[in-house]
Design an enzyme around this catalytic site. Structure first.
Site: not given
Ligand code: NAP
Length: 343
Positions: A158
């Protein structure tokens, strides 16, 4: 009527699977794909909420069964989106590619081209270095042609999206006199994901403002430098809002570079559907871009004789900084109009 039906029948429907559907980017992606006219969500996985429905987790009208990642049928989809924490996606990506499914990974796991860089910035050796060579950095404005043919697209971070886009035209035009750029960014709290942590819960972020990982420590520096060939000094801040990133960049251009010359460099983006350069005297604000796939750039001349300029960009970290950009990449990979399902 018959003609309309046959046109509908011929329209490509992309079958998509989403890993991590209950996270912030996963849920945002489901909302975007739900309104996309040429996507059918075939499966959505969750970890702690597996066995429930999406409407149980988020009480909305969007309803998708949430299955365990192990139960996902990779032969039933054309593309998968990995919205999983960084460091966890390699096995899923390997299985998807082996099944002939194309992958858009939103994590940082495939963004760096070199395994040495990955090990240096992420602290562990990469477990699939051969895929780092194959993965295409999914910033359409820079790599559109490669994204079209890619099996594996590494969706950018991001913060990096908000920094690489404004710097790229200046680098391409050869206008940077000093390749060291100071970047000061502010992100809404959703940038840290949905998992609980002390530093991002309400009591720690509401009505306060703080810097973190300043200088040369934030991992997003690696992809900013890879894509721009600059050296970045980076100060990220946690902004007490839910979504949006505002980045401010201080650049030293060739002394005497006139504002019109700088604006001409941004002509590179003239036909880009999701990048805008504001007219002189205007600066972008978060509220104008949140919930859109836009990155809006403002340009301010500080001292033309010395070549000093300031750039300000805004984007929605969950859309252009994540799930919207992932849909833009999918559209390119499947030969659709790049803007389909996005605004
Ligand atoms: N947030 C942003 O603005 C953003 C922007 C660009 C890229 N990203 C990247 O996109 C990815 C997802 O980000 P997010 O913000 O959506 O994260 P998040 O809100 O923490 O969601 C993560 C998801 O993955 C699941 N999960 C967590 N640990 C896991 C594991 N060990 N194995 C399998 N599933 C697992 C979670 O399920 P549970 O709820 O059951 O734990 C949840 O469904 C990350 O790599 C992040 O760096 C994020």
């Amino acid at each position: 009527m018959a003609l309309a039906c046959s046109a509908m029948e011929k329209r490509l429907m992309i079958r998509a699977g989403i890993y991590g559907a209950t996270g912030y980017t996963g849920f945002e992606l489901i909302k975007l794909l739900h309104q996309h006219p040429q996507v059918q969500i075939t499966f959505a996985t969750a970890r702690s909420a597996a066995g429930q429905r999406l409407s149980d987790v988020f009480p909305t009208l969007l309803d998708v069964p949430l299955i365990r990642a192990e139960d996902a049928d990779l032969t039933s989809v054309d593309v998968v989106f990995c919205c999983l924490p960084h460091g966890t996606t390699v096995p899923t990506v390997q299985q998807a590619l082996a099944a002939g499914t194309r992958v858009i990974d939103l994590s940082a796991d495939f963004r760096l081209h070199h395994a040495d860089d990955y090990a240096r910035w992420y602290g562990n050796p990469h477990t699939a270095p051969e895929l780092l060579k194959e993965a295409v950095y999914g910033l359409p404005e820079l790599h559109r042609a490669h994204i079209r043919g890619a099996r594996l697209v590494a969706n950018p971070g991001c913060y990096p999206t908000s920094v690489i886009l404004p710097l790229h035209p200046l680098v391409q035009a050869g206008l940077l006199a000093d390749r060291t750029v100071i970047v000061d960014s502010k992100s809404g709290v959703s940038g840290a994901g949905r998992s609980l942590s002390l530093k991002t819960h309400f009591g720690e972020t509401h009505e306060t403002f703080s810097a973190y990982n300043i200088g040369r420590s934030h991992r997003h520096i690696a992809e900013m430098e890879q894509e721009t060939g600059t050296q970045i000094i980076f100060s990220p801040h946690l902004l007490p809002v839910y979504r949006g990133i505002l980045s401010t960049m201080y650049v030293n251009l060739i002394p005497g570079t006139e504002p019109d010359t700088v604006r001409e460099a941004y002509g590179l983006f003239a036909d880009e559907p999701f990048v805008r350069l504001l007219p002189a005297g205007r600066l972008p604000e978060l509220r104008h871009v949140v919930h859109t796939n836009l990155c809006v750039i403002g340009l301010h001349a500080v001292d033309v004789a010395a070549g000093r300029y300031i750039l300000v960009t805004v984007e929605d970290n969950l859309i252009k900084g994540a799930s919207g950009q992932a849909v833009q990449n999918m559209n390119l990979m499947f030969g659709l109009d790049e803007t389909t399902g996005l605004c």
